[in-house]
Design an enzyme around this catalytic site. Structure first.
Site, short mmCIF file in Angstrom:
data_model
loop_
_atom_site.label_atom_id
_atom_site.label_comp_id
_atom_site.label_asym_id
_atom_site.label_seq_id
_atom_site.Cartn_x
_atom_site.Cartn_y
_atom_site.Cartn_z
N ARG A 109 0.82 -1.23 0.00
CA ARG A 109 0.00 0.00 0.00
C ARG A 109 0.85 1.28 0.00
O ARG A 109 0.36 2.33 0.35
CB ARG A 109 -0.97 0.02 1.19
CG ARG A 109 -2.01 -1.09 1.15
CD ARG A 109 -3.09 -0.85 2.20
NE ARG A 109 -4.08 -1.92 2.17
CZ ARG A 109 -4.03 -3.01 2.94
NH1 ARG A 109 -3.02 -3.16 3.79
NH2 ARG A 109 -4.97 -3.92 2.86
N LYS A 131 0.80 11.19 -10.51
CA LYS A 131 -0.05 10.31 -11.32
C LYS A 131 0.77 9.15 -11.85
O LYS A 131 1.86 9.34 -12.38
CB LYS A 131 -0.64 11.07 -12.50
CG LYS A 131 -1.94 11.78 -12.23
CD LYS A 131 -2.52 12.26 -13.54
CE LYS A 131 -3.86 12.93 -13.36
NZ LYS A 131 -4.41 13.38 -14.64
N GLU A 173 4.76 20.35 -23.43
CA GLU A 173 4.16 20.46 -22.09
C GLU A 173 4.51 21.79 -21.44
O GLU A 173 3.68 22.38 -20.73
CB GLU A 173 4.61 19.29 -21.21
CG GLU A 173 4.13 17.92 -21.67
CD GLU A 173 2.64 17.67 -21.42
OE1 GLU A 173 1.95 18.58 -20.90
OE2 GLU A 173 2.16 16.57 -21.75
N LYS A 215 3.04 23.32 -12.01
CA LYS A 215 2.31 22.06 -11.87
C LYS A 215 2.03 21.74 -10.40
O LYS A 215 0.92 21.32 -10.05
CB LYS A 215 3.08 20.91 -12.53
CG LYS A 215 2.30 19.59 -12.48
CD LYS A 215 2.80 18.55 -13.44
CE LYS A 215 1.90 17.32 -13.44
NZ LYS A 215 2.34 16.29 -14.40
N GLU A 225 -8.05 15.30 -8.77
CA GLU A 225 -8.97 15.73 -9.83
C GLU A 225 -10.44 15.70 -9.40
O GLU A 225 -11.31 15.33 -10.18
CB GLU A 225 -8.78 14.87 -11.09
CG GLU A 225 -7.42 15.06 -11.73
CD GLU A 225 -7.27 14.30 -13.04
OE1 GLU A 225 -7.93 13.26 -13.21
OE2 GLU A 225 -6.50 14.75 -13.90
N ARG A 230 -7.36 20.44 -11.49
CA ARG A 230 -6.23 19.74 -12.10
C ARG A 230 -6.44 19.45 -13.58
O ARG A 230 -5.48 19.20 -14.31
CB ARG A 230 -5.95 18.44 -11.33
CG ARG A 230 -4.69 17.74 -11.80
CD ARG A 230 -4.20 16.68 -10.85
NE ARG A 230 -3.01 16.02 -11.41
CZ ARG A 230 -2.11 15.33 -10.72
NH1 ARG A 230 -2.25 15.20 -9.42
NH2 ARG A 230 -1.08 14.78 -11.32
N ASN A 234 -4.51 18.98 -18.46
CA ASN A 234 -4.87 18.13 -19.59
C ASN A 234 -5.23 18.92 -20.84
O ASN A 234 -5.77 18.35 -21.79
CB ASN A 234 -6.04 17.22 -19.20
CG ASN A 234 -5.62 16.11 -18.27
OD1 ASN A 234 -4.81 15.27 -18.62
ND2 ASN A 234 -6.15 16.12 -17.06
N HIS A 237 -4.80 17.30 -24.23
CA HIS A 237 -4.63 15.87 -24.02
C HIS A 237 -5.82 15.03 -24.47
O HIS A 237 -5.65 13.85 -24.77
CB HIS A 237 -4.33 15.60 -22.54
CG HIS A 237 -2.94 15.98 -22.14
ND1 HIS A 237 -2.45 17.26 -22.29
CD2 HIS A 237 -1.93 15.25 -21.59
CE1 HIS A 237 -1.20 17.30 -21.84
NE2 HIS A 237 -0.86 16.10 -21.42
N HIS A 241 -4.35 12.41 -26.69
CA HIS A 241 -4.41 10.97 -26.38
C HIS A 241 -5.14 10.20 -27.47
O HIS A 241 -4.82 9.03 -27.73
CB HIS A 241 -5.10 10.76 -25.03
CG HIS A 241 -4.23 11.10 -23.85
ND1 HIS A 241 -4.73 11.27 -22.58
CD2 HIS A 241 -2.90 11.31 -23.75
CE1 HIS A 241 -3.74 11.56 -21.75
NE2 HIS A 241 -2.63 11.60 -22.44
N HIS A 253 4.30 11.38 -27.44
CA HIS A 253 3.33 12.10 -26.62
C HIS A 253 3.39 13.62 -26.87
O HIS A 253 2.36 14.26 -27.07
CB HIS A 253 3.60 11.81 -25.13
CG HIS A 253 2.73 12.57 -24.19
ND1 HIS A 253 1.40 12.27 -23.99
CD2 HIS A 253 2.99 13.66 -23.41
CE1 HIS A 253 0.88 13.12 -23.11
NE2 HIS A 253 1.83 13.96 -22.74
#
Length: 353
Positions: A109, A131, A173, A215, A225, A230, A234, A237, A241, A253
């Site tokens: 965990r 993330k 980015e 960031k 999010e 947040r 994106n 994105h 994506h 990317h």
């Protein structure tokens, strides 16, 4: 060398930026250390600061982000009796930090994680924010966790031999931050193209530093999010994506996001959320750095149906709308709920060569 420390939810995250920052690894003592790194890398400059590390090399690239690979790594830690006080150090680009972060978050965990990004994209984005994700059914990062690293070390030494093309993939980015969050960064990029592309160390350090604080400020406000903040990270994105998925992840990317930002800026302007001229500002900066801004500039074949299907699986999808971060003017943005069919209609226009 610069240091940034931020408290995010229940974790203190330290970021060290600059030449020689790898020496901060000397602070890790009296613990087992597992180094997960890309097979492509020579990591002698990393392990010289570590005492008896256990080295685990992995494949790089999106195809490596598979659950079967995750379980192999978990087994490696289990067999060597790693406990919660021990460390995983991720050395590599975004794929490695995604995989290692996911493993660190689920093993017992959660055990200590240090990210050592070796690419510019990793230093300005992928290694920051907590993330971690793996791909499933041709959808990027659909299985993942939020888990903050204890420390992020962005040592500019890794960038000395970085090809210009790799630098550009990360610049998309950085440009994203400038367009949506930080007009001063947009202006800095506008005025320092030659220094950036020639990898002037002070200029790159400034870009990494500003990207980091931009960031982290967003992540601090909305780590998981849940507050609709947040999602600004994106921008570009949703379409980006889709491009990656439609190409079978053959499009890098950064290049996919570059085209995605233009598409999404056009949608924002068409729907009346962006001031007139925002699309031109986006185009101008991307063209300045030689980044792709139109799908015709993407070499890889694109399966349009797969791309549009990926939009339906976008993590910002809520029932029949997608939450979109639209730039309203340079350095500012707005969260907008856009019907899924509207986004897919615009995307089809944008992604048809």
């Amino acid at each position: 060398m610069r240091e940034v420390t931020e408290n995010i939810c229940c974790s203190e995250v330290k970021v060290v930026i600059g030449e020689g920052s790898l020496s901060k690894l000397l602070d890790i003592k009296d613990h087992k250390i597992g180094v997960i790194y890309s097979k492509k890398l020579n990591i002698d400059n990393v392990i010289k600061y570590l005492s008896d590390p256990y080295l685990i090399s992995i494949e790089d690239g999106e195809n490596a982000k598979d659950l079967s690979n995750i379980m192999l790594l978990v087994n490696e830690l289990f067999e060597r009796n790693f406990d919660r006080s021990d460390y995983i150090i991720a050395v590599g680009g975004g794929t490695v930090t995604d995989i290692a972060g996911f493993v660190a978050s689920i093993y017992l965990r959660g055990i200590n994680l240090v990210n050592v990004p070796t690419t510019f994209l990793g230093m300005v984005d992928a290694a920051i924010g907590g993330k971690n994700g793996v791909n499933f059914n041709n959808i990027k990062n659909i299985i993942g966790t939020f888990y903050q690293p204890t420390m992020i070390i962005s040592d500019l030494t890794f960038l000395e031999t970085l090809p210009t093309e790799e630098l550009k993939k990360g610049l998309a980015e950085v440009i994203k931050y400038g367009l949506t969050l930080d007009k001063e960064l947009y202006d800095f990029l506008s005025l320092n193209k030659d220094e950036v592309l020639n990898k002037d160390k002070l200029v790159l350090e400034e870009l990494i530093y500003r990207s980091t604080i931009d960031k982290l400020a967003v992540v601090k406000e909305d780590e998981r999010e849940t507050r609709g903040i947040r999602i600004v990270l994106n921008f570009g994105h949703t379409i980006g994506h889709a491009i990656e998925a439609g190409s079978g992840f053959k499009v890098p990317h950064g290049y996919a996001i570059s085209v995605g930002m233009v598409c999404e800026a056009k949608i924002a302007e068409e729907l009346g959320y962006a001031e007139e001229g925002v699309v031109e500002d986006v185009l101008w900066l991307l063209q300045l750095y030689g980044l792709p801004y139109d799908i015709s500039q993407i070499d890889a074949p694109l399966d349009l149906k797969t791309a549009l299907n990926a939009i339906e699986m976008d993590k910002k999808h809520r029932r029949n709308v997608i939450l979109m971060p639209f730039p309203t003017r340079i350095g500012n943005w707005k969260k907008v709920e856009v019907p899924l069919n509207v986004i897919k209609g615009f995307a089809e226009q944008c992604l048809t060569k």
